[in-house]
Write a protein that holds these residues in place. Structure first.
Motif, mmCIF file in Angstrom:
data_model
loop_
_atom_site.group_PDB
_atom_site.id
_atom_site.type_symbol
_atom_site.label_atom_id
_atom_site.label_comp_id
_atom_site.label_asym_id
_atom_site.label_seq_id
_atom_site.Cartn_x
_atom_site.Cartn_y
_atom_site.Cartn_z
ATOM 1 N N TRP A 66 0.666 -1.163 0.081
ATOM 2 C CA TRP A 66 -0.071 -0.158 -0.132
ATOM 3 C C TRP A 66 0.816 1.219 0.128
ATOM 4 O O TRP A 66 0.507 2.327 -0.564
ATOM 5 C CB TRP A 66 -0.761 0.070 1.148
ATOM 6 N N ARG A 67 1.972 1.092 0.814
ATOM 7 C CA ARG A 67 3.006 2.310 0.803
ATOM 8 C C ARG A 67 3.336 2.721 -0.318
ATOM 9 O O ARG A 67 3.563 3.541 -0.905
ATOM 10 C CB ARG A 67 3.863 2.263 1.785
ATOM 11 N N LYS A 68 4.000 1.505 -1.104
ATOM 12 C CA LYS A 68 4.489 1.978 -2.544
ATOM 13 C C LYS A 68 3.389 2.254 -3.527
ATOM 14 O O LYS A 68 3.774 3.069 -4.474
ATOM 15 C CB LYS A 68 5.025 0.438 -2.961
ATOM 16 N N GLU A 69 2.141 1.773 -3.152
ATOM 17 C CA GLU A 69 1.190 2.265 -4.376
ATOM 18 C C GLU A 69 0.881 3.779 -4.101
ATOM 19 O O GLU A 69 0.864 4.328 -5.062
ATOM 20 C CB GLU A 69 0.135 1.419 -4.206
ATOM 21 N N GLN A 70 1.053 4.135 -3.042
ATOM 22 C CA GLN A 70 0.798 5.757 -2.749
ATOM 23 C C GLN A 70 1.960 6.519 -3.274
ATOM 24 O O GLN A 70 2.181 7.434 -3.770
ATOM 25 C CB GLN A 70 0.503 6.043 -1.164
ATOM 26 N N GLU A 71 3.447 5.880 -3.157
ATOM 27 C CA GLU A 71 4.383 6.617 -3.640
ATOM 28 C C GLU A 71 4.749 6.612 -4.900
ATOM 29 O O GLU A 71 5.139 7.507 -5.581
ATOM 30 C CB GLU A 71 5.831 5.932 -2.755
ATOM 31 N N MET A 72 4.311 5.407 -5.622
ATOM 32 C CA MET A 72 4.456 5.199 -7.254
ATOM 33 C C MET A 72 3.443 5.602 -8.123
ATOM 34 O O MET A 72 3.714 5.986 -9.102
ATOM 35 C CB MET A 72 5.125 3.688 -7.357
ATOM 36 N N GLY A 73 2.319 5.819 -7.619
ATOM 37 C CA GLY A 73 1.311 6.211 -8.254
ATOM 38 C C GLY A 73 0.913 5.111 -9.409
ATOM 39 O O GLY A 73 0.974 3.980 -9.344
ATOM 40 N N GLU A 74 1.018 5.745 -10.617
ATOM 41 C CA GLU A 74 0.374 4.762 -11.957
ATOM 42 C C GLU A 74 1.612 4.068 -12.299
ATOM 43 O O GLU A 74 1.366 2.973 -12.738
ATOM 44 C CB GLU A 74 0.241 5.960 -13.072
ATOM 45 N N LEU A 75 2.803 4.314 -11.659
ATOM 46 C CA LEU A 75 3.903 3.403 -11.947
ATOM 47 C C LEU A 75 3.836 1.919 -11.307
ATOM 48 O O LEU A 75 4.278 0.847 -11.913
ATOM 49 C CB LEU A 75 5.304 3.755 -11.780
ATOM 50 N N TRP A 76 2.912 1.868 -10.220
ATOM 51 C CA TRP A 76 2.671 0.724 -9.259
ATOM 52 C C TRP A 76 1.966 -0.088 -10.336
ATOM 53 O O TRP A 76 2.033 -1.456 -10.066
ATOM 54 C CB TRP A 76 1.837 1.222 -8.211
#
Length: 496
Positions: free
Chosen positions: A246-256
C-alpha cells in the motif's frame, strides 16, 4: 466445583436435546430410510460408521429418488441426479449453501466471522486468479518440481519410502502459495507449516463446535478453534507485506500498476478497496483460501498417488501422454490441456475414491417443494447423493472398477472435451459442487493436480511399500469423508 461442572454439563445436554427434538418435529415427505426411534439418534450415530453403506442402500431401495435420514442436528434429505437442477439453481433464500456450511464447519469460528458472512474474495479467485493461470503456469510448474526435489532428496537409483499425504501436503502448500503470495514466502518453513497445520484442524474443530447449541458456540469456539493462533502467525508475515505494498502504491502512483506483484494477495488487495478491508481482514481471507486449497487438494491427490502406485502399468501410458503434449507445446498450460489421459486418470480417481460421499449440501431456509413433489421443511438439509451417482451403472459401466482412461476414451470417441474435463462440474460429476456455489478454485486445483501427476510420471517411479502390484490399501471412512490409509508408505525413485 465438580458439582457446578456437572450442572453445566447437564444444562448443555438438556438444551441440545430440546433443540434436537424441535429440529426433528417436522419431516420431509421423502421416505425414511431407517428408524426414527428416539428422535432418530440411534440412526444418526450409526451414520458415523455406516454413512456410505446407507447411501448405497437408499439409492437402490428408493430407485434413485429422494429419501431422508435423521442426522445429529436434524433431518437430511438425500437426492439423486433428477433433482440436481433443483439444488443447483436454488437461491440462498430457499436452499442455502452458506448456512449449510455454517452448520457443518462453523466457519465463523474456525476461520473468521467476516469471511464466513461475506466471502467476497471468492469472486477474485473465480475471476482474476483463474484468468491468470496460463501466465502463472511456469511459476507453478517450477514450484512443484522444486518442491518434489526438496522433499524427496533422491539420488542414484535407490527407492525412498514416504508417507504420501505428508509429501503431497508439502507440495500443494508450496505450489498454492507460489500463486497466492509468491517467492520467497511460499517456501518459508514457518509460514507453510502454519497453513498445513491449520488445514488439518478446521473440519474437526467445526464438527465439535456444531455439537453445541447456538448460544454456546462463541464460547466453545474460543477454546476449540486453532484460528486465532493461525491468524496471528499469518499476520506476522502478511500484514507487513500488505502495508508495504500500500505504501508503494501511494508513492509510485501509476507506475505501481506496471510493477506491482501478480499474485492472489495483490488481487485481493485491489478488490478490498470496495470493502474497506483492513490488513487483518485480507489476511483472514488468505488463510481461508489456504485451507480450501490445501485440505481438499492434498487428500484428493493422495488418492491419485495411491491409484498410480497400485497400477504401475499406467505410468508408461501417462508418460507418453505428457511427452507428446510437451514435445508440441513445452511445459505450458496449453500442453496440460492436451494431456487427456492425465486428466482422465485424476477424474476417475475422484469418481471412485472421492474424499466425500455427498455434495452440494444446502439448508432449507423455508418450507419448499422440490420438482418431484418432495416437501422439505425449514431447517432440513438437502444433499446430493454423490456416492450413488458416481457409482451408478446406468451412468458409468462397471462403476466400481477404476478405469483410468474412462474419460479420455470418451473424448477419443468424439464426445465433448470440455464435458469430460476434470474441471467441469455436472450432474454426473459432483466433486466440484454446482450452481452459483460451484468451487471457485476448481480450475487451479485441476491444473495443480494435473501438473503434479505429470511431473511424477515424468521424473519418478512409484510403488507401494510391502504391497503387490494391483493392491491398494483400504480407505478409512469417517462419516461422509473418505480418507486414504495414512499409515501406508509409498516408494519413490528417480526414473532411469
Amino acid at each position: 466445583m465438580a458439582l457446578q461442572w456437572d450442572v453445566i454439563l447437564a444444562f448443555v445436554l438438556i438444551v441440545s436435546l430440546i433443540s434436537a427434538v424441535q429440529s426433528r418435529s417436522r419431516k420431509s415427505s421423502a421416505p425414511v430410510l431407517t428408524s426414527d426411534w428416539f428422535f432418530g439418534y440411534p440412526t444418526a450415530l450409526k451414520m458415523f460408521t455406516q454413512y456410505r453403506p446407507m447411501l448405497v442402500e437408499g439409492y437402490a431401495k428408493f430407485n434413485k429418488h429422494a429419501f431422508q435420514v435423521p442426522g445429529i442436528k436434524g433431518w437430511i434429505v438425500f437426492v439423486g441426479r433428477e433433482l440436481y437442477d433443483d439444488v443447483r439453481k436454488a437461491r440462498d433464500d430457499s436452499l442455502s449453501m452458506p448456512e449449510q456450511v455454517k452448520d457443518t464447519v462453523a466457519l465463523e469460528y474456525t476461520i473468521d466471522r467476516a469471511v464466513a458472512l461475506d466471502p467476497w474474495h471468492n469472486s477474485v479467485v473465480r475471476k482474476q486468479m483463474t484468468q491468470a493461470l496460463g501466465a502463472k503456469f511456469p511459476e507453478i510448474y517450477d514450484e512443484i518440481t522444486s518442491a518434489f526435489q526438496d522433499e524427496l532428496k533422491l539420488s542414484g537409483k535407490e527407492w525412498k519410502p514416504v508417507y504420501a499425504h505428508d509429501l503431497i501436503i508439502h507440495i500443494v502448500c508450496r505450489a498454492s502459495n507460489r500463486l497466492f503470495v509468491g517467492l520467497p514466502l511460499c517456501r518459508d518453513p514457518v509460514y507453510t507449516q502454519i497453513s498445513r497445520d491449520f488445514s488439518g484442524t478446521v473440519m474437526f474443530s467445526g464438527f465439535l463446535i456444531n455439537l453445541f447449541p447456538t448460544f454456546l458456540k462463541p464460547l466453545v469456539g474460543r477454546w476449540i478453534t486453532a484460528a486465532p493462533r493461525a491468524r496471528k502467525g499469518f499476520e506476522k508475515f502478511l500484514v507487513p507485506m500488505i502495508k508495504d505494498r500500500w505504501r508503494k502504491e501511494q508513492e509510485m502512483g501509476e507506475l505501481w500498476e506496471k510493477d506491482k506483484p501478480s499474485d492472489l494477495l495483490q488481487w485481493v488487495m485491489d478488490a478490498s478497496k470496495e470493502h474497506d478491508s483492513t490488513p487483518e481482514d485480507i489476511t483472514n481471507r488468505l488463510l481461508g483460501v489456504n485451507f480450501a486449497a490445501t485440505h481438499t487438494t492434498s487428500l484428493s491427490f493422495t488418492h491419485v498417488v495411491y491409484w498410480l502406485a497400485a497400477r504401475p502399468e499406467c505410468a508408461s501410458i501417462l508418460r507418453e501422454d505428457v511427452d507428446e503434449a510437451v514435445a508440441k507445446h513445452g511445459w505450458t498450460k496449453t500442453a496440460l490441456g492436451e494431456m487427456h489421459k492425465i486428466d482422465s486418470f485424476i477424474k476417475e480417481s475422484l469418481r471412485v475414491t472421492g474424499i466425500g460421499a455427498t455434495a452440494m449440501g444446502r439448508k432449507a431456509m423455508k418450507d419448499l417443494t422440490l420438482s418431484d413433489g418432495t416437501f422439505v421443511p425449514k431447517g432440513a438439509s438437502v444433499v446430493m447423493n454423490l456416492w450413488g451417482i458416481h457409482h451408478d451403472p446406468t451412468i458409468f459401466p462397471k462403476p466400481l472398477e477404476f478405469d483410468p482412461l474412462r474419460y479420455s476414451r470418451r473424448i477419443e470417441a468424439g464426445e465433448s472435451e470440455a464435458g469430460n474435463s476434470l474441471a467441469t462440474a455436472s450432474g454426473e460429476f459432483l466433486f466440484w459442487g454446482g450452481g452459483s456455489h460451484v468451487c471457485a478454485g476448481r480450475h487451479f486445483a485441476s491444473q495443480e493436480m494435473k501438473t503434479m501427476l505429470a511431473v511424477i510420471v515424468s521424473l519418478y517411479e512409484v510403488k507401494f511399500e510391502g504391497l503387490a502390484d494391483g493392491v491398494r490399501p483400504k480407505d478409512r471412512w469417517m462419516a461422509y469423508s473418505c480418507i486414504p490409509d495414512m499409515k501406508q508408505r509409498v516408494m519413490f525413485r528417480l526414473r532411469e
